[in-house]
Design a protein around this motif. Structure first.
Motif, PDB file in Angstrom:
ATOM      1  N   ILE A 184       0.925  -1.194   0.058  1.00 43.20           N
ATOM      2  CA  ILE A 184      -0.100  -0.054  -0.048  1.00 43.20           C
ATOM      3  C   ILE A 184       0.954   1.280   0.091  1.00 43.20           C
ATOM      4  N   SER A 185       1.794   1.275   0.846  1.00 43.38           N
ATOM      5  CA  SER A 185       2.907   2.293   0.654  1.00 43.38           C
ATOM      6  C   SER A 185       3.596   2.745  -0.461  1.00 43.38           C
ATOM      7  N   CYS A 186       3.615   1.574  -1.363  1.00 45.52           N
ATOM      8  CA  CYS A 186       4.352   1.697  -2.768  1.00 45.52           C
ATOM      9  C   CYS A 186       3.312   2.440  -3.424  1.00 45.52           C
ATOM     10  N   ILE A 187       2.248   2.037  -3.534  1.00 50.09           N
ATOM     11  CA  ILE A 187       1.104   2.473  -4.239  1.00 50.09           C
ATOM     12  C   ILE A 187       0.985   4.008  -4.101  1.00 50.09           C
ATOM     13  N   ARG A 188       0.825   4.482  -2.680  1.00 48.99           N
ATOM     14  CA  ARG A 188       0.661   5.905  -2.077  1.00 48.99           C
ATOM     15  C   ARG A 188       1.670   6.699  -2.547  1.00 48.99           C
ATOM     16  N   GLU A 189       2.865   6.292  -2.234  1.00 51.00           N
ATOM     17  CA  GLU A 189       4.182   7.001  -2.594  1.00 51.00           C
ATOM     18  C   GLU A 189       4.455   7.333  -4.045  1.00 51.00           C
ATOM     19  N   ALA A 190       4.055   6.100  -4.745  1.00 47.95           N
ATOM     20  CA  ALA A 190       4.506   6.434  -6.359  1.00 47.95           C
ATOM     21  C   ALA A 190       3.108   7.202  -7.016  1.00 47.95           C
ATOM     22  N   LEU A 191       2.063   7.202  -6.158  1.00 50.93           N
ATOM     23  CA  LEU A 191       0.978   8.020  -6.942  1.00 50.93           C
ATOM     24  C   LEU A 191       1.177   9.228  -7.831  1.00 50.93           C
ATOM     25  N   PRO A 192       1.962  10.338  -7.189  1.00 46.77           N
ATOM     26  CA  PRO A 192       1.901  11.491  -8.033  1.00 46.77           C
ATOM     27  C   PRO A 192       2.720  11.223  -9.332  1.00 46.77           C
ATOM     28  N   LEU A 193       3.660  10.230  -9.210  1.00 50.63           N
ATOM     29  CA  LEU A 193       4.439   9.973 -10.661  1.00 50.63           C
ATOM     30  C   LEU A 193       3.776   9.305 -11.459  1.00 50.63           C
ATOM     31  N   LEU A 194       2.806   8.198 -11.053  1.00 53.08           N
ATOM     32  CA  LEU A 194       2.145   7.414 -11.893  1.00 53.08           C
ATOM     33  C   LEU A 194       1.008   8.485 -12.552  1.00 53.08           C
ATOM     34  N   GLU A 195       0.530   9.222 -11.595  1.00 52.60           N
ATOM     35  CA  GLU A 195      -0.625  10.068 -12.049  1.00 52.60           C
ATOM     36  C   GLU A 195      -0.010  10.929 -13.318  1.00 52.60           C
ATOM     37  N   ARG A 196       1.149  11.533 -13.324  1.00 49.76           N
ATOM     38  CA  ARG A 196       1.504  12.411 -14.264  1.00 49.76           C
ATOM     39  C   ARG A 196       1.774  11.444 -15.646  1.00 49.76           C
ATOM     40  N   SER A 197       1.979   9.840 -15.648  1.00 45.61           N
ATOM     41  CA  SER A 197       2.065   9.270 -16.803  1.00 45.61           C
ATOM     42  C   SER A 197       0.904   8.352 -16.990  1.00 45.61           C
ATOM     43  N   SER A 198      -0.361   8.591 -16.480  1.00 46.44           N
ATOM     44  CA  SER A 198      -1.370   7.636 -16.686  1.00 46.44           C
ATOM     45  C   SER A 198      -0.891   6.300 -16.514  1.00 46.44           C
ATOM     46  N   GLY A 199      -0.216   6.195 -15.235  1.00 47.85           N
ATOM     47  CA  GLY A 199       0.418   4.620 -15.114  1.00 47.85           C
ATOM     48  C   GLY A 199      -0.434   3.840 -14.717  1.00 47.85           C
ATOM     49  N   LYS A 200       0.539   2.535 -14.424  1.00 41.31           N
ATOM     50  CA  LYS A 200      -0.551   1.192 -14.217  1.00 41.31           C
ATOM     51  C   LYS A 200      -0.073   0.673 -13.081  1.00 41.31           C
ATOM     52  N   VAL A 201      -0.744  -0.034 -12.223  1.00 44.68           N
ATOM     53  CA  VAL A 201      -0.059  -0.807 -11.116  1.00 44.68           C
ATOM     54  C   VAL A 201      -0.586  -1.869 -11.406  1.00 44.68           C
ATOM     55  N   VAL A 202       0.651  -3.062 -11.294  1.00 43.29           N
ATOM     56  CA  VAL A 202      -0.063  -4.609 -11.329  1.00 43.29           C
ATOM     57  C   VAL A 202       0.581  -5.519 -10.015  1.00 43.29           C
ATOM     58  N   PHE A 203      -0.285  -5.858  -9.218  1.00 49.40           N
ATOM     59  CA  PHE A 203      -0.136  -6.757  -7.939  1.00 49.40           C
ATOM     60  C   PHE A 203       0.013  -8.070  -8.433  1.00 49.40           C
TER      61      PHE A 203
END
Ligand SMILES: NC(=O)c1ccc[n+]([C@@H]2O[C@H](COP(=O)([O-])OP(=O)(O)OC[C@H]3O[C@@H](n4cnc5c(N)ncnc54)[C@H](OP(=O)(O)O)[C@@H]3O)[C@@H](O)[C@H]2O)c1
Length: 219
Positions: free
Chosen positions: A91-110
């Motif tokens: 969960i920390s990884c998702i929360r901390e990475a969110l600003p960068l992911l948001e900038r690139s319309s990123g994707k998370v895969v668990f």
């Protein structure tokens, strides 16, 4: 960016080798060390991605660490490690990475496992995987408007470094037909698919990649 936890172990060697392989293809790559159960370390990891690579398009949550014994035999420190790495760490990884992911319309895969849906008493990691599959569903909804897609891949029995430990705790694993064993590449292919535009219609899902093992168990 390839992350590992322990210093001097096989994960560090593999992270460095993979990173070198990527650089040999003419791409930038970095092997880094961060324990995802440590919030500050995750923050530093993401900051380094931002400064060194400039962006973050995909976050693959692959780390896992757990004792192989039933809940009634877990020590307090086992329980803490179980939750700190496999639930709070992800969960920390998702929360901390969110600003960068948001900038690139990123994707998370668990990366999940079948322990999320079948009783596996000596594998308490299974309940963390079940919790994370629920987090995947929730985050997929809450992050949808921020342009970040969240999904998961649930592996069957995958022939990785931890396979030899699984054989010690899972009676009968050796009797399983080899055709039911999943290769790491088969998992990676589905992760790549979920990170591709072809998966634009998939949101909050966990795709099972188990060569039909769970289908057979339920037959
Ligand atoms: N093998 C299977 O049958 C199977 C099946 C389904 C799903 N999966 C899932 O697939 C993923 C990879 O599994 P695997 O079989 O390759 O396991 P593995 O060989 O045990 O590798 C786990 C990796 O996670 C890293 N890690 C552990 N705790 C960490 C932490 N706190 N911070 C950062 N990194 C950490 C480890 O680094 P260190 O070595 O430095 O600790 C190691 O590189 C896991 O999520 C696992 O649950 C595996």
């Amino acid at each position: 960016m390839v992350n590992h936890r322990a210093r001097g172990g096989s994960s560090e060697r593999q992270a460095r080798e993979l990173s070198a392989e990527i650089r040999a293809l003419g791409r930038r790559s970095l092997a880094v060390r961060a324990d995802i159960s440590d919030r500050q370390a995750v923050r530093a990891l993401v900051a380094e991605a931002g400064t060194t690579l400039g962006r973050l398009d995909f976050l693959v949550l692959n780390a896992a660490r757990a004792p192989f014994k039933p809940y009634e035999r877990l020590l307090d420190r086992d329980l803490r490690q179980l939750v700190d790495t496999n639930l709070l760490g992800n969960i920390s990884c998702i929360r901390e990475a969110l600003p960068l992911l948001e900038r690139s319309s990123g994707k998370v895969v668990f990366i999940s496992s079948l322990g999320s849906r079948f009783a596996t008493p000596s594998y308490p990691l299974g309940s963390m995987k079940a919790a994370m599959e629920a987090v995947v569903r929730d985050c997929a909804e809450s992050l949808r408007d921020r342009g970040v897609a969240v999904n998961a891949v649930c592996g069957g029995i995958v022939q990785t470094d931890s396979f030899k430990i699984l054989r010690q705790v899972w009676d009968g694993l050796d009797r399983l037909s080899p055709e039911l064993l999943v290769s790491p590449d088969e998992i990676a292919e589905v992760v790549v698919f979920l990170c591709s535009p072809a998966a634009a219609g998939i949101c909050g899902q966990t795709i099972v990649v188990d060569r039909g093992l769970s289908n057979r168990v339920l037959r």
